[in-house]
Design a protein around this motif. Structure first.
Motif, PDB file in Angstrom:
ATOM      1  N   UNK A  15       0.867  -1.166   0.000  1.00  0.00           N
ATOM      2  CA  UNK A  15       0.000   0.000   0.000  1.00  0.00           C
ATOM      3  C   UNK A  15       0.905   1.217   0.000  1.00  0.00           C
ATOM      4  N   UNK A  16       0.535   2.220  -0.762  1.00  0.00           N
ATOM      5  CA  UNK A  16       1.254   3.493  -0.769  1.00  0.00           C
ATOM      6  C   UNK A  16       0.249   4.571  -0.392  1.00  0.00           C
ATOM      7  N   UNK A  17       0.621   5.381   0.579  1.00  0.00           N
ATOM      8  CA  UNK A  17      -0.241   6.456   1.057  1.00  0.00           C
ATOM      9  C   UNK A  17       0.500   7.760   0.835  1.00  0.00           C
ATOM     10  N   UNK A  18      -0.132   8.670   0.112  1.00  0.00           N
ATOM     11  CA  UNK A  18       0.487   9.960  -0.172  1.00  0.00           C
ATOM     12  C   UNK A  18      -0.445  11.069   0.313  1.00  0.00           C
ATOM     13  N   UNK A  19       0.126  12.098   0.959  1.00  0.00           N
ATOM     14  CA  UNK A  19      -0.724  13.094   1.618  1.00  0.00           C
ATOM     15  C   UNK A  19      -1.420  14.088   0.691  1.00  0.00           C
ATOM     16  N   UNK A  20      -1.161  14.009  -0.612  1.00  0.00           N
ATOM     17  CA  UNK A  20      -1.837  14.908  -1.553  1.00  0.00           C
ATOM     18  C   UNK A  20      -2.227  14.111  -2.788  1.00  0.00           C
ATOM     19  N   UNK A  21      -2.774  14.794  -3.787  1.00  0.00           N
ATOM     20  CA  UNK A  21      -3.120  14.134  -5.046  1.00  0.00           C
ATOM     21  C   UNK A  21      -1.982  14.171  -6.060  1.00  0.00           C
TER      22      UNK A  21
END
Length: 161
Positions: A113-119
């Protein structure tokens, strides 16, 4: 996007379901990114399921966005600013914006899973998916990837010859 509840109120988070195998699939030469939830649905972050086969990956690169990886299965070594991090199932690694990083897959595949704080990460991979045909080897895609990277503020190290 799949799973969005009909009749949602603009500006408010809604209940969103993407079951196994669902989500918007974005293909790059070295991985497949499935958007499981985006910042408009979560109130501030994008969540991807990433499938990475063993093989060539992009050279060390730095992005203007941060990302956190959570390994679901497989083993990978992630090089971040010269330090190697060995990751297996259940491991997490947070890479801050601007850190040079790349990875090497040690098992036939790695799923994380990769979680990024913006789009920003999602917008980058939308462009990659649109510009590079599926199955294009990483080395052959270097020119197109370099142009896309420059548009998104990503710096990429030297491509292997």
């Amino acid at each position: 996007m799949e799973g969005a509840r009909a009749g949602a109120h603009p500006g408010r988070m809604t209940t969103v379901l993407n079951a196994a195998g669902e989500g918007v699939e974005l293909v790059s030469p070295d991985a497949t990114f499935t958007v499981k939830a985006h910042e408009g649905q979560t109130g501030g972050f994008d969540l991807f399921e990433v499938d990475i086969p063993r093989g060539p990956t992009v050279p060390p690169h730095a992005t203007p966005w941060g990302v956190t990886f959570y390994v679901l299965h497989g083993r990978t070594a992630v090089l971040v600013d010269g330090e190697v991090h060995d990751l297996g199932p259940g491991s997490t690694l947070t890479i801050p914006p601007g850190a040079h990083h790349t990875l090497t897959v040690h098992t036939p595949t790695v799923q994380l899973l990769a979680i990024s704080p913006t789009d920003r990460m999602r917008r980058f991979f939308v462009d990659v998916d649109a510009a590079v045909p599926p199955g294009t080897p990483v080395a052959e895609a270097a020119g197109a990837l370099g142009e896309i990277a420059a548009r998104h503020g990503v710096t990429v190290g030297d491509w292997p010859s």
